[in-house]
Design a protein around this motif. Structure first.
Motif, PDB file in Angstrom:
ATOM      1  N   UNK A   1      10.189  -4.204  -0.026  1.00 55.58           N
ATOM      2  CA  UNK A   1      10.223  -2.566   0.028  1.00 55.58           C
ATOM      3  C   UNK A   1      10.207  -1.477   0.596  1.00 55.58           C
ATOM      4  N   UNK A   2       8.506  -2.063   0.302  1.00 55.83           N
ATOM      5  CA  UNK A   2       8.187  -0.601   1.419  1.00 55.83           C
ATOM      6  C   UNK A   2       8.073  -0.202   1.720  1.00 55.83           C
ATOM      7  N   UNK A   3       7.660  -1.360   3.309  1.00 55.47           N
ATOM      8  CA  UNK A   3       7.776  -1.106   4.849  1.00 55.47           C
ATOM      9  C   UNK A   3       9.520  -0.327   4.849  1.00 55.47           C
ATOM     10  N   UNK A   4       9.910  -0.945   4.367  1.00 58.16           N
ATOM     11  CA  UNK A   4      11.816  -0.227   3.954  1.00 58.16           C
ATOM     12  C   UNK A   4      11.881   0.931   4.281  1.00 58.16           C
ATOM     13  N   UNK A   5      11.450   1.683   3.373  1.00 57.42           N
ATOM     14  CA  UNK A   5      10.976   3.198   2.492  1.00 57.42           C
ATOM     15  C   UNK A   5      10.140   3.690   3.314  1.00 57.42           C
ATOM     16  N   UNK A   6       9.221   3.517   3.935  1.00 58.56           N
ATOM     17  CA  UNK A   6       7.971   4.274   5.345  1.00 58.56           C
ATOM     18  C   UNK A   6       8.973   3.899   6.347  1.00 58.56           C
ATOM     19  N   UNK A  42       6.724 -21.163  24.244  1.00 62.05           N
ATOM     20  CA  UNK A  42       6.868 -19.843  22.606  1.00 62.05           C
ATOM     21  C   UNK A  42       5.266 -19.884  22.448  1.00 62.05           C
ATOM     22  N   UNK A  43       5.091 -18.377  22.146  1.00 66.53           N
ATOM     23  CA  UNK A  43       4.258 -17.657  21.628  1.00 66.53           C
ATOM     24  C   UNK A  43       3.853 -17.607  19.995  1.00 66.53           C
ATOM     25  N   UNK A  44       3.254 -18.573  19.421  1.00 70.90           N
ATOM     26  CA  UNK A  44       3.178 -18.455  17.898  1.00 70.90           C
ATOM     27  C   UNK A  44       1.830 -17.663  17.899  1.00 70.90           C
ATOM     28  N   UNK A  45       1.403 -17.618  16.701  1.00 70.95           N
ATOM     29  CA  UNK A  45       0.818 -16.665  16.202  1.00 70.95           C
ATOM     30  C   UNK A  45       0.887 -16.430  14.203  1.00 70.95           C
ATOM     31  N   UNK A  46      -0.459 -17.207  13.287  1.00 64.40           N
ATOM     32  CA  UNK A  46      -0.321 -17.591  12.207  1.00 64.40           C
ATOM     33  C   UNK A  46      -1.092 -16.578  11.932  1.00 64.40           C
ATOM     34  N   UNK A  47      -1.246 -16.484  10.405  1.00 65.42           N
ATOM     35  CA  UNK A  47      -1.904 -15.229   9.846  1.00 65.42           C
ATOM     36  C   UNK A  47      -3.027 -15.183   8.982  1.00 65.42           C
ATOM     37  N   UNK A  48      -3.631 -14.069   9.060  1.00 65.07           N
ATOM     38  CA  UNK A  48      -5.105 -14.787   8.089  1.00 65.07           C
ATOM     39  C   UNK A  48      -5.099 -14.487   6.354  1.00 65.07           C
ATOM     40  N   UNK A  49      -5.608 -14.846   5.926  1.00 63.40           N
ATOM     41  CA  UNK A  49      -6.083 -15.067   4.290  1.00 63.40           C
ATOM     42  C   UNK A  49      -6.901 -13.574   4.101  1.00 63.40           C
ATOM     43  N   UNK A  50      -7.605 -13.332   4.693  1.00 69.33           N
ATOM     44  CA  UNK A  50      -8.387 -12.665   4.539  1.00 69.33           C
ATOM     45  C   UNK A  50      -8.320 -11.115   3.831  1.00 69.33           C
ATOM     46  N   UNK A  51      -7.554 -10.570   4.345  1.00 67.83           N
ATOM     47  CA  UNK A  51      -7.245  -9.529   3.894  1.00 67.83           C
ATOM     48  C   UNK A  51      -6.396  -9.570   2.070  1.00 67.83           C
ATOM     49  N   UNK A  52      -5.369 -10.769   1.738  1.00 72.95           N
ATOM     50  CA  UNK A  52      -5.622 -10.271   0.324  1.00 72.95           C
ATOM     51  C   UNK A  52      -6.341 -11.216  -0.331  1.00 72.95           C
ATOM     52  N   UNK A  79      -4.303  -1.196 -10.641  1.00 71.88           N
ATOM     53  CA  UNK A  79      -4.278  -3.058 -10.750  1.00 71.88           C
ATOM     54  C   UNK A  79      -3.016  -3.687 -10.422  1.00 71.88           C
ATOM     55  N   UNK A  80      -2.081  -2.540 -10.712  1.00 69.51           N
ATOM     56  CA  UNK A  80      -0.373  -3.157 -10.294  1.00 69.51           C
ATOM     57  C   UNK A  80      -0.365  -3.105  -8.584  1.00 69.51           C
ATOM     58  N   UNK A  81      -0.438  -1.079  -8.515  1.00 64.26           N
ATOM     59  CA  UNK A  81      -0.122  -1.234  -6.889  1.00 64.26           C
ATOM     60  C   UNK A  81      -1.000  -2.019  -6.044  1.00 64.26           C
ATOM     61  N   UNK A  82      -2.198  -2.506  -6.718  1.00 68.79           N
ATOM     62  CA  UNK A  82      -2.885  -3.361  -5.758  1.00 68.79           C
ATOM     63  C   UNK A  82      -2.623  -4.943  -5.225  1.00 68.79           C
ATOM     64  N   UNK A  83      -1.683  -5.377  -6.977  1.00 70.72           N
ATOM     65  CA  UNK A  83      -1.433  -7.043  -6.799  1.00 70.72           C
ATOM     66  C   UNK A  83      -0.016  -6.808  -6.208  1.00 70.72           C
ATOM     67  N   UNK A  84       0.715  -5.745  -5.982  1.00 73.89           N
ATOM     68  CA  UNK A  84       1.856  -5.722  -5.298  1.00 73.89           C
ATOM     69  C   UNK A  84       1.698  -5.369  -3.808  1.00 73.89           C
ATOM     70  N   UNK A  85       0.936  -4.834  -3.554  1.00 75.73           N
ATOM     71  CA  UNK A  85       0.688  -4.909  -2.161  1.00 75.73           C
ATOM     72  C   UNK A  85      -0.027  -6.358  -1.763  1.00 75.73           C
ATOM     73  N   UNK A  86      -0.927  -7.117  -2.717  1.00 74.88           N
ATOM     74  CA  UNK A  86      -1.563  -8.217  -2.362  1.00 74.88           C
ATOM     75  C   UNK A  86      -0.597  -9.229  -2.079  1.00 74.88           C
ATOM     76  N   UNK A  87       0.745  -9.004  -3.040  1.00 74.22           N
ATOM     77  CA  UNK A  87       1.590  -9.915  -2.960  1.00 74.22           C
ATOM     78  C   UNK A  87       2.986  -9.879  -2.246  1.00 74.22           C
ATOM     79  N   UNK A  88       3.327  -8.631  -1.506  1.00 75.97           N
ATOM     80  CA  UNK A  88       4.016  -7.919  -0.065  1.00 75.97           C
ATOM     81  C   UNK A  88       3.257  -9.153   1.234  1.00 75.97           C
ATOM     82  N   UNK A 148       9.675 -12.092  13.648  1.00 80.82           N
ATOM     83  CA  UNK A 148       8.111 -11.636  12.378  1.00 80.82           C
ATOM     84  C   UNK A 148       8.183 -11.682  11.079  1.00 80.82           C
ATOM     85  N   UNK A 149       7.456 -12.139  10.460  1.00 79.13           N
ATOM     86  CA  UNK A 149       8.338 -12.246   8.919  1.00 79.13           C
ATOM     87  C   UNK A 149       8.840 -10.890   8.046  1.00 79.13           C
TER      88      UNK A 149
END
Length: 365
Positions: A208-213, A90-100, A133-142, A163-164
């Protein structure tokens, strides 16, 4: 470690370059304007200029050496991963926390800005900053929702890809795979596009956001749709992820279009699969004809020739029946490219049109 080393060398290059610029100003003034040099500090000026140039050169050389070493290590890792993938590992890849983590100062900046706007009575600006601010917080939570789930962010094995965003997707539903790389001012962004039959089933697992886009682009519940997997969050080389996905998918016997792209619809995919089946049949026919009996006068040779002629006639009939559909597919692709070209031309002229409208409104006042 690579990122930290490159960042440290970039800092050294920036500081030494700035010191070199400052140290070179007296010499430039002397050469260009015949300005006097500081006689008391001439030795220190020489030492500072040459030292800054030496440090800058060493930093540039070290940066390039580190980058070459990183490329060699990545190539060895890529080959090791591909070899393991070929052996059903299996090929496994973990995420990076740099962007959040990068979003934290942005949230703090907009939060303090909205508070300052409220304190000064600018309610419109405060509302806008608070909404941002609320939009950025929501994106960070996603993003954190994807990164903090149990297990790796991306996992691929002989059965499918997990994938997650979308959950497990079996390879038999994946019609095509494409790696899209976009060059930006700040680097490259990579997205692994999956052509999935019945993409709507897997898109329900997304936030919600990827599902809508991406849900707006789906043509039906069982149609083939494009599911993008952003690779910027993964702590793996994008090309390695793409090659591993292709290697695992091509080992599955389900229909697969190697040259698939997200603009292909179900008709295009059906024609591509039929053309691919015809090519495989032609290859099998060619291999069979190579094993024809050497003596053409025997009964076995006559039967073989008759059977080969039947295969050829059937292949030609299928080819003639498929050609109008193939021409229709090519015509649709041409129309899509023309439509995209017109949109690009409009976007190119849009800033000039806006500027001209603004200037005209200023002149008419």
């Amino acid at each position: 470690m690579w990122v930290l080393g490159k960042f440290a060398l970039l800092v050294v290059m920036a500081i030494s370059g700035l010191l070199l610029l400052v140290g070179s100003l007296p010499w430039l003034s002397y050469l260009l304007h015949d300005a006097p040099l500081p006689s008391r500090r001439i030795g220190a000026l020489w030492a500072g200029t040459l030292g800054s140039a030496l440090v800058l050169g060493i930093a540039i050389w070290s940066y390039r050496r580190l980058e070459r070493q990183r490329q060699r290590v990545l190539e060895r890792r890529r080959q090791a991963h591909l070899q393991a993938t070929r052996h059903d590992r299996a090929f496994r890849a973990r995420g990076r926390l740099a962007l959040p983590l990068l979003l934290i100062p942005i949230v703090a900046l907009f939060g303090f800005g909205s508070r300052a706007a409220v304190a000064t009575g600018h309610w419109g600006v405060a509302a806008l900053l608070l909404a941002t601010t609320l939009l950025v917080l929501w994106l960070a939570w996603q993003l954190l929702w994807q990164l903090l789930r149990p297990g790796p962010l991306l996992c691929m094995d002989a059965t499918g890809i997990d994938h997650a965003l979308y959950g497990p997707i079996p390879w038999r539903d994946v019609i095509g795979i494409q790696l899209q790389s976009t060059q930006t001012r700040y680097g490259q962004s990579h997205v692994l596009m999956l052509g999935v039959r019945g993409a709507a089933r897997y898109l329900r697992n997304a936030p919600l956001l990827p599902r809508w886009l991406h849900g707006r682009k789906l043509r039906g519940p069982e149609a083939v749709g494009a599911l993008p997997i952003p690779l910027g969050l993964l702590a793996e080389d994008p090309e390695l992820v793409h090659q591993s996905a292709r290697t695992l998918r091509e080992r599955v016997g389900a229909p697969f279009v190697p040259y698939w792209h997200p603009r292909m619809d179900d008709k295009d995919i059906d024609v591509a699969l039929r053309m691919q089946a015809m090519n495989h049949e032609l290859e099998r026919m060619t291999e069979r004809m190579r094993s024809a009996p050497a003596d053409s006068g025997t009964e076995q040779a006559i039967e073989f020739e008759a059977e080969a002629n039947q295969h050829i006639q059937r292949h030609l009939a299928q080819h003639d029946a498929l050609m109008p559909e193939l021409n229709a597919v090519l015509e649709r692709q041409r129309q899509r490219f023309q439509h995209d070209a017109r949109r690009l031309r409009l976007l190119r002229w849009l800033p000039l049109v806006v500027l001209a409208a603004w200037l005209l409104s200023r002149l008419l006042r």
